[in-house]
Design an enzyme around this catalytic site. Structure first.
Site: not given
Length: 217
Positions: A132-133
């Site tokens: 996600y990051m």
């Protein structure tokens, strides 16, 4: 200003739509991917348009044009229940396709929801949500490299609590939390605040009123 909210059925998106609907400064069109979602929005007096972030850039461009928008707030996300594949498709590629659609449609103003410290690889090197990051990191970079007048808002841990209307914003902040409703208020406030133009910043709850905080960027 006419605002298109991409991700209008999400948790931040629902706050955005309601606040923009109540605004005397802006009007809102909600982009959703399901017909029943559009019908529910229209029943509550909100203009809605159907489009899917997995569609082509051409299809998304047409949706942007049909919305009549002058600006876009992108708050879409794949959600915590999906895997890294969907994160890549929605949080990265969907965001970038939306940027490309905005450019093609002649939209200048683009506000993007990211994640706290997404610009700092070292901060999430061992994170359980690293995919996600990574998606947020590269979506942000693509927006900065685009021709769009961008603002990237990187909120901390998102809370389903009432807004407190007090925040802290800066290029780098220690990890913290912030109500989703306050995030929505910050996103809307950035639309016309020139101090946020072509800026990226972390956001958590703090001691400053939203309007005062973002003017200091």
């Amino acid at each position: 200003m006419k605002v298109l909210v991409i991700g209008a059925n999400g948790q931040i998106g629902k706050h955005l739509v309601r606040l923009l609907q109540e605004s005397e400064e802006h009007t809102v069109t909600a982009m959703v991917r399901k017909e029943e979602q559009a019908k529910d929005l229209e029943a509550s007096g909100v203009d809605a348009i159907l489009a899917d972030l997995e569609d082509s850039v051409d299809a998304l461009t047409q949706a942007v044009i049909e919305s009549g928008a002058e600006s876009i707030i992108f708050s879409a996300g794949s959600g915590g229940s999906t895997g890294p594949d969907k994160t890549l498709v929605i949080d990265l590629d969907g965001a970038v396709k939306s940027m490309e659609a905005a450019e093609r449609a002649g939209i200048d103003r683009f506000v993007l929801v990211s994640a706290i410290q997404a610009h700092n690889r070292e901060s999430w090197a061992d994170s359980p949500i690293k995919p996600y990051m990574v998606a947020k990191h590269y979506a942000d970079k693509e927006l900065v490299a685009s021709s769009l007048n961008y603002t990237i808002v990187r909120p901390g841990n998102l809370l389903n609590e009432p807004a407190i209307d007090k925040v802290s914003v800066a290029e780098n902040l220690e990890r913290g939390a912030v109500p989703r409703e306050d995030v929505a208020k910050v996103l809307i406030a950035t639309l016309t605040e020139e101090a946020t133009y072509r800026k990226s910043f972390d956001l958590v709850s703090g001691e400053s009123a939203i309007a005062d905080a973002i003017k200091q960027l």
